[in-house]
Design a protein around this motif. Structure first.
Motif, PDB file in Angstrom:
ATOM      1  N   LEU A  47      -6.320   3.300   1.341  1.00  0.00           N
ATOM      2  CA  LEU A  47      -6.974   2.284   2.176  1.00  0.00           C
ATOM      3  C   LEU A  47      -7.726   1.268   1.323  1.00  0.00           C
ATOM      4  O   LEU A  47      -7.686   0.064   1.594  1.00  0.00           O
ATOM      5  CB  LEU A  47      -7.925   2.946   3.165  1.00  0.00           C
ATOM      6  CG  LEU A  47      -7.262   3.746   4.283  1.00  0.00           C
ATOM      7  CD1 LEU A  47      -8.301   4.534   5.064  1.00  0.00           C
ATOM      8  CD2 LEU A  47      -6.459   2.846   5.196  1.00  0.00           C
ATOM      9  N   GLY A  48      -8.427   1.747   0.311  1.00  0.00           N
ATOM     10  CA  GLY A  48      -9.157   0.835  -0.576  1.00  0.00           C
ATOM     11  C   GLY A  48      -8.235  -0.093  -1.330  1.00  0.00           C
ATOM     12  O   GLY A  48      -8.494  -1.301  -1.436  1.00  0.00           O
ATOM     13  N   LEU A  49      -7.160   0.451  -1.864  1.00  0.00           N
ATOM     14  CA  LEU A  49      -6.217  -0.387  -2.615  1.00  0.00           C
ATOM     15  C   LEU A  49      -5.522  -1.395  -1.709  1.00  0.00           C
ATOM     16  O   LEU A  49      -5.322  -2.552  -2.099  1.00  0.00           O
ATOM     17  CB  LEU A  49      -5.190   0.489  -3.323  1.00  0.00           C
ATOM     18  CG  LEU A  49      -5.733   1.355  -4.459  1.00  0.00           C
ATOM     19  CD1 LEU A  49      -4.644   2.284  -4.984  1.00  0.00           C
ATOM     20  CD2 LEU A  49      -6.306   0.503  -5.582  1.00  0.00           C
ATOM     21  N   GLU A  50      -5.146  -0.969  -0.520  1.00  0.00           N
ATOM     22  CA  GLU A  50      -4.496  -1.897   0.417  1.00  0.00           C
ATOM     23  C   GLU A  50      -5.426  -3.047   0.792  1.00  0.00           C
ATOM     24  O   GLU A  50      -4.970  -4.149   1.065  1.00  0.00           O
ATOM     25  CB  GLU A  50      -4.042  -1.164   1.674  1.00  0.00           C
ATOM     26  CG  GLU A  50      -2.807  -0.314   1.447  1.00  0.00           C
ATOM     27  CD  GLU A  50      -2.375   0.452   2.687  1.00  0.00           C
ATOM     28  OE1 GLU A  50      -3.240   0.758   3.548  1.00  0.00           O
ATOM     29  OE2 GLU A  50      -1.172   0.751   2.783  1.00  0.00           O
ATOM     30  N   SER A  55      -6.378  15.330   0.605  1.00  0.00           N
ATOM     31  CA  SER A  55      -5.754  14.338   1.494  1.00  0.00           C
ATOM     32  C   SER A  55      -6.705  13.203   1.829  1.00  0.00           C
ATOM     33  O   SER A  55      -6.315  12.031   1.847  1.00  0.00           O
ATOM     34  CB  SER A  55      -5.279  15.002   2.790  1.00  0.00           C
ATOM     35  OG  SER A  55      -4.260  15.926   2.529  1.00  0.00           O
ATOM     36  N   THR A  56      -7.957  13.544   2.094  1.00  0.00           N
ATOM     37  CA  THR A  56      -8.954  12.528   2.425  1.00  0.00           C
ATOM     38  C   THR A  56      -9.169  11.576   1.253  1.00  0.00           C
ATOM     39  O   THR A  56      -9.225  10.355   1.442  1.00  0.00           O
ATOM     40  CB  THR A  56     -10.285  13.193   2.825  1.00  0.00           C
ATOM     41  OG1 THR A  56     -10.058  13.988   3.996  1.00  0.00           O
ATOM     42  CG2 THR A  56     -11.357  12.155   3.103  1.00  0.00           C
ATOM     43  N   LEU A  57      -9.267  12.115   0.055  1.00  0.00           N
ATOM     44  CA  LEU A  57      -9.453  11.253  -1.123  1.00  0.00           C
ATOM     45  C   LEU A  57      -8.236  10.364  -1.353  1.00  0.00           C
ATOM     46  O   LEU A  57      -8.387   9.180  -1.665  1.00  0.00           O
ATOM     47  CB  LEU A  57      -9.742  12.102  -2.360  1.00  0.00           C
ATOM     48  CG  LEU A  57     -11.132  12.721  -2.392  1.00  0.00           C
ATOM     49  CD1 LEU A  57     -11.218  13.768  -3.494  1.00  0.00           C
ATOM     50  CD2 LEU A  57     -12.196  11.643  -2.596  1.00  0.00           C
ATOM     51  N   MET A  58      -7.048  10.915  -1.196  1.00  0.00           N
ATOM     52  CA  MET A  58      -5.841  10.106  -1.390  1.00  0.00           C
ATOM     53  C   MET A  58      -5.734   9.007  -0.331  1.00  0.00           C
ATOM     54  O   MET A  58      -5.358   7.879  -0.633  1.00  0.00           O
ATOM     55  CB  MET A  58      -4.593  10.997  -1.396  1.00  0.00           C
ATOM     56  CG  MET A  58      -4.505  11.945  -2.583  1.00  0.00           C
ATOM     57  SD  MET A  58      -4.367  11.103  -4.184  1.00  0.00           S
ATOM     58  CE  MET A  58      -2.691  10.438  -4.074  1.00  0.00           C
TER      59      MET A  58
END
Length: 98
Positions: free
Chosen positions: A45-48, A37-40
């Motif tokens: 967040l990074g992509l956004e 979950s943390t990685l997803m």
């Protein structure tokens, strides 16, 4: 069991999907679920942060649980450090926790 699918188009990573529970421990105490979950969430967040909203497809269903994230192939070079790191990390979790 958590199933993670890496989606490719012409050998280019364009999406990652995570579905299910690990069953490693009790719900809310499962470290494998927490890691995935943390990685997803970090991927999202990074992509956004680096993509216009129209270049990102997101499906989230907390009841399943399901998180599916896809992005434009044309953005691959810009996103590769983030997306490939997340994919590699998820693969390592799967390898260590079959």
């Amino acid at each position: 069991m958590i199933t993670v699918k890496l989606h490719y188009q012409d050998k280019t990573l364009i999406g990652i999907e995570s579905i299910g529970h690990a069953g490693f421990s009790y719900k809310g105490k499962d470290i494998i679920c927490a890691a995935v979950s943390t990685l997803m969430q970090a991927l999202l967040l990074g992509l956004e942060r680096y993509l216009p909203s129209g270049d990102l497809g997101i499906t989230i269903d907390a009841d399943v649980p399901l998180m599916s994230i896809v992005w434009q192939k044309s953005r691959h070079r810009k996103l590769a450090p983030l997306t490939e790191t997340i994919a590699s990390s998820l693969e390592q979790i799967a390898h260590e926790n079959p």
